[in-house]
Design a protein around this motif. Structure first.
Motif, PDB file in Angstrom:
ATOM      1  N   ARG A   1       0.860  -1.181   0.000  1.00 13.55           N
ATOM      2  CA  ARG A   1       0.000   0.000   0.000  1.00 13.55           C
ATOM      3  C   ARG A   1       0.897   1.231   0.000  1.00 13.55           C
ATOM      4  NH1 ARG A   1      -3.844   0.097   4.720  1.00 13.55           N
ATOM      5  NH2 ARG A   1      -4.889  -1.477   3.475  1.00 13.55           N
ATOM      6  N   ALA A   2       0.608   2.171  -0.890  1.00 14.95           N
ATOM      7  CA  ALA A   2       1.416   3.391  -0.972  1.00 14.95           C
ATOM      8  C   ALA A   2       0.513   4.591  -1.173  1.00 14.95           C
ATOM      9  CB  ALA A   2       2.407   3.294  -2.115  1.00 14.95           C
ATOM     10  N   LYS A   3       0.925   5.701  -0.610  1.00  6.83           N
ATOM     11  CA  LYS A   3       0.205   6.961  -0.760  1.00  6.83           C
ATOM     12  C   LYS A   3       1.237   8.036  -1.084  1.00  6.83           C
ATOM     13  CE  LYS A   3      -3.278   8.118   2.013  1.00  6.83           C
ATOM     14  NZ  LYS A   3      -3.992   8.593   3.203  1.00  6.83           N
ATOM     15  N   ALA A   4       0.964   8.845  -2.090  1.00  3.73           N
ATOM     16  CA  ALA A   4       1.886   9.914  -2.485  1.00  3.73           C
ATOM     17  C   ALA A   4       1.130  11.233  -2.544  1.00  3.73           C
ATOM     18  CB  ALA A   4       2.504   9.602  -3.832  1.00  3.73           C
ATOM     19  N   GLN A   5       1.841  12.290  -2.195  1.00  6.89           N
ATOM     20  CA  GLN A   5       1.245  13.620  -2.210  1.00  6.89           C
ATOM     21  C   GLN A   5       2.325  14.590  -2.687  1.00  6.89           C
ATOM     22  OE1 GLN A   5      -0.380  14.577   1.572  1.00  6.89           O
ATOM     23  NE2 GLN A   5      -1.119  16.573   0.940  1.00  6.89           N
ATOM     24  N   ILE A   6       1.998  15.442  -3.666  1.00  6.84           N
ATOM     25  CA  ILE A   6       2.957  16.389  -4.211  1.00  6.84           C
ATOM     26  C   ILE A   6       2.215  17.654  -4.642  1.00  6.84           C
ATOM     27  CG2 ILE A   6       2.844  15.476  -6.566  1.00  6.84           C
ATOM     28  CD1 ILE A   6       5.902  15.977  -6.734  1.00  6.84           C
ATOM     29  N   THR A   7       2.872  18.785  -4.513  1.00 12.30           N
ATOM     30  CA  THR A   7       2.270  20.043  -4.969  1.00 12.30           C
ATOM     31  C   THR A   7       2.551  20.218  -6.455  1.00 12.30           C
ATOM     32  OG1 THR A   7       4.242  21.325  -4.465  1.00 12.30           O
ATOM     33  CG2 THR A   7       2.595  21.137  -2.704  1.00 12.30           C
ATOM     34  N   ASN A   8       1.823  21.114  -7.086  1.00 12.01           N
ATOM     35  CA  ASN A   8       2.054  21.392  -8.501  1.00 12.01           C
ATOM     36  C   ASN A   8       3.465  21.948  -8.723  1.00 12.01           C
ATOM     37  OD1 ASN A   8      -0.445  20.518  -9.234  1.00 12.01           O
ATOM     38  ND2 ASN A   8      -1.363  22.528  -9.354  1.00 12.01           N
ATOM     39  N   GLY A   9       3.957  22.740  -7.774  1.00 14.70           N
ATOM     40  CA  GLY A   9       5.319  23.256  -7.881  1.00 14.70           C
ATOM     41  C   GLY A   9       6.343  22.145  -7.822  1.00 14.70           C
ATOM     42  N   GLY A  10       6.135  21.164  -6.950  1.00 15.22           N
ATOM     43  CA  GLY A  10       7.027  20.011  -6.869  1.00 15.22           C
ATOM     44  C   GLY A  10       6.970  19.172  -8.124  1.00 15.22           C
ATOM     45  N   LEU A  11       5.770  19.013  -8.671  1.00 17.09           N
ATOM     46  CA  LEU A  11       5.604  18.252  -9.903  1.00 17.09           C
ATOM     47  C   LEU A  11       6.330  18.940 -11.058  1.00 17.09           C
ATOM     48  CD1 LEU A  11       4.160  15.700 -10.810  1.00 17.09           C
ATOM     49  CD2 LEU A  11       2.170  17.084 -11.340  1.00 17.09           C
ATOM     50  N   LEU A  12       6.245  20.261 -11.106  1.00 15.35           N
ATOM     51  CA  LEU A  12       6.960  21.032 -12.122  1.00 15.35           C
ATOM     52  C   LEU A  12       8.469  20.869 -11.957  1.00 15.35           C
ATOM     53  CD1 LEU A  12       6.742  23.070 -14.456  1.00 15.35           C
ATOM     54  CD2 LEU A  12       6.760  24.877 -12.732  1.00 15.35           C
ATOM     55  N   SER A  13       8.951  20.889 -10.730  1.00 18.19           N
ATOM     56  CA  SER A  13      10.385  20.701 -10.468  1.00 18.19           C
ATOM     57  C   SER A  13      10.854  19.326 -10.911  1.00 18.19           C
ATOM     58  CB  SER A  13      10.680  20.882  -8.983  1.00 18.19           C
ATOM     59  OG  SER A  13      10.352  22.173  -8.568  1.00 18.19           O
ATOM     60  N   VAL A  14      10.074  18.293 -10.635  1.00 17.46           N
ATOM     61  CA  VAL A  14      10.425  16.933 -11.053  1.00 17.46           C
ATOM     62  C   VAL A  14      10.446  16.843 -12.577  1.00 17.46           C
ATOM     63  CG1 VAL A  14       9.624  14.540 -11.067  1.00 17.46           C
ATOM     64  CG2 VAL A  14       9.598  15.850  -8.947  1.00 17.46           C
ATOM     65  N   ALA A  15       9.494  17.471 -13.239  1.00 12.24           N
ATOM     66  CA  ALA A  15       9.440  17.447 -14.710  1.00 12.24           C
ATOM     67  C   ALA A  15      10.672  18.115 -15.313  1.00 12.24           C
ATOM     68  CB  ALA A  15       8.173  18.130 -15.204  1.00 12.24           C
ATOM     69  N   VAL A  16      11.099  19.237 -14.748  1.00 13.54           N
ATOM     70  CA  VAL A  16      12.295  19.926 -15.236  1.00 13.54           C
ATOM     71  C   VAL A  16      13.529  19.061 -15.014  1.00 13.54           C
ATOM     72  CG1 VAL A  16      13.800  21.920 -14.811  1.00 13.54           C
ATOM     73  CG2 VAL A  16      11.341  22.243 -15.002  1.00 13.54           C
ATOM     74  N   LEU A  17      13.623  18.433 -13.864  1.00 13.78           N
ATOM     75  CA  LEU A  17      14.769  17.573 -13.552  1.00 13.78           C
ATOM     76  C   LEU A  17      14.846  16.383 -14.507  1.00 13.78           C
ATOM     77  CD1 LEU A  17      17.127  16.995 -11.622  1.00 13.78           C
ATOM     78  CD2 LEU A  17      15.515  15.711 -10.220  1.00 13.78           C
ATOM     79  N   VAL A  18      13.724  15.713 -14.724  1.00 15.25           N
ATOM     80  CA  VAL A  18      13.704  14.555 -15.633  1.00 15.25           C
ATOM     81  C   VAL A  18      14.041  14.987 -17.058  1.00 15.25           C
ATOM     82  CG1 VAL A  18      12.198  12.817 -16.679  1.00 15.25           C
ATOM     83  CG2 VAL A  18      12.164  13.174 -14.220  1.00 15.25           C
ATOM     84  N   SER A  19      13.501  16.113 -17.493  1.00 13.99           N
ATOM     85  CA  SER A  19      13.803  16.611 -18.842  1.00 13.99           C
ATOM     86  C   SER A  19      15.280  16.899 -19.010  1.00 13.99           C
ATOM     87  CB  SER A  19      13.001  17.891 -19.127  1.00 13.99           C
ATOM     88  OG  SER A  19      11.631  17.631 -19.096  1.00 13.99           O
ATOM     89  N   SER A  20      15.877  17.524 -18.017  1.00 15.43           N
ATOM     90  CA  SER A  20      17.316  17.830 -18.130  1.00 15.43           C
ATOM     91  C   SER A  20      18.150  16.552 -18.144  1.00 15.43           C
ATOM     92  CB  SER A  20      17.758  18.761 -17.002  1.00 15.43           C
ATOM     93  OG  SER A  20      17.644  18.118 -15.762  1.00 15.43           O
ATOM     94  N   ILE A  21      17.768  15.555 -17.368  1.00 16.62           N
ATOM     95  CA  ILE A  21      18.492  14.274 -17.376  1.00 16.62           C
ATOM     96  C   ILE A  21      18.374  13.607 -18.741  1.00 16.62           C
ATOM     97  CG2 ILE A  21      18.474  11.915 -16.449  1.00 16.62           C
ATOM     98  CD1 ILE A  21      17.721  13.198 -13.723  1.00 16.62           C
ATOM     99  N   LEU A  22      17.178  13.596 -19.312  1.00 18.68           N
ATOM    100  CA  LEU A  22      16.989  12.967 -20.621  1.00 18.68           C
ATOM    101  C   LEU A  22      17.760  13.701 -21.711  1.00 18.68           C
ATOM    102  CD1 LEU A  22      13.208  12.037 -20.483  1.00 18.68           C
ATOM    103  CD2 LEU A  22      15.169  10.504 -20.295  1.00 18.68           C
ATOM    104  N   LEU A  23      17.764  15.036 -21.676  1.00 19.78           N
ATOM    105  CA  LEU A  23      18.519  15.792 -22.677  1.00 19.78           C
ATOM    106  C   LEU A  23      20.019  15.538 -22.545  1.00 19.78           C
ATOM    107  CD1 LEU A  23      16.606  19.186 -22.660  1.00 19.78           C
ATOM    108  CD2 LEU A  23      16.756  17.549 -24.537  1.00 19.78           C
ATOM    109  N   THR A  24      20.519  15.503 -21.336  1.00 21.87           N
ATOM    110  CA  THR A  24      21.936  15.243 -21.108  1.00 21.87           C
ATOM    111  C   THR A  24      22.314  13.842 -21.580  1.00 21.87           C
ATOM    112  OG1 THR A  24      21.882  16.695 -19.195  1.00 21.87           O
ATOM    113  CG2 THR A  24      23.745  15.203 -19.362  1.00 21.87           C
ATOM    114  N   THR A  25      21.474  12.874 -21.289  1.00 19.15           N
ATOM    115  CA  THR A  25      21.737  11.490 -21.700  1.00 19.15           C
ATOM    116  C   THR A  25      21.782  11.378 -23.223  1.00 19.15           C
ATOM    117  OG1 THR A  25      20.640  10.713 -19.709  1.00 19.15           O
ATOM    118  CG2 THR A  25      20.944   9.109 -21.467  1.00 19.15           C
ATOM    119  N   SER A  26      20.868  12.058 -23.899  1.00 11.36           N
ATOM    120  CA  SER A  26      20.847  11.980 -25.365  1.00 11.36           C
ATOM    121  C   SER A  26      22.116  12.583 -25.964  1.00 11.36           C
ATOM    122  CB  SER A  26      19.606  12.657 -25.930  1.00 11.36           C
ATOM    123  OG  SER A  26      19.656  14.054 -25.713  1.00 11.36           O
TER     124      SER A  26
END
Length: 95
Positions: free
Chosen positions: A55-80
């Motif tokens: 059982r898992a429960k997660a909670q995140i704000t829109n600002g945190g979600l935006l930060s995670v999206a930017v981080l993942v995008s930068s990792i993917l661009l760097t990897t490419s």
């Protein structure tokens, strides 16, 4: 100069300066802050048998979600870029 845009039943008003850059007022900051502080929630439950489960429960704000999206995008661009350089250098003859 004022520019109005309609979004559904909500009309927002944007103030533009003489060089067509967007002027930010206090209302924009409070609206943005309210949007970024909204919370998203998710809950999942997985039962394998009567003794095992998950059982898992997660909670995140829109600002945190935006930060995670930017981080993942930068990792993917760097990897490419790294993969591109590795492939390019791998095709060259070293001898």
């Amino acid at each position: 100069m004022k520019h109005e845009t309609g979004s559904g039943s909500r009309i927002s008003q944007t103030n533009l300066t003489a060089d067509n850059t967007r002027a930010v007022d206090e209302n924009d900051h409070s609206t943005m802050q309210a949007f970024l502080s909204q919370t998203q929630q998710a809950e999942v439950s997985l039962t394998i048998n009567k003794d095992a489960g998950f059982r898992a429960k997660a909670q995140i704000t829109n600002g945190g979600l935006l930060s995670v999206a930017v981080l993942v995008s930068s990792i993917l661009l760097t990897t490419s870029v790294l993969v591109h350089v590795a492939i390019r250098d791998g095709k060259r003859r070293r001898w």
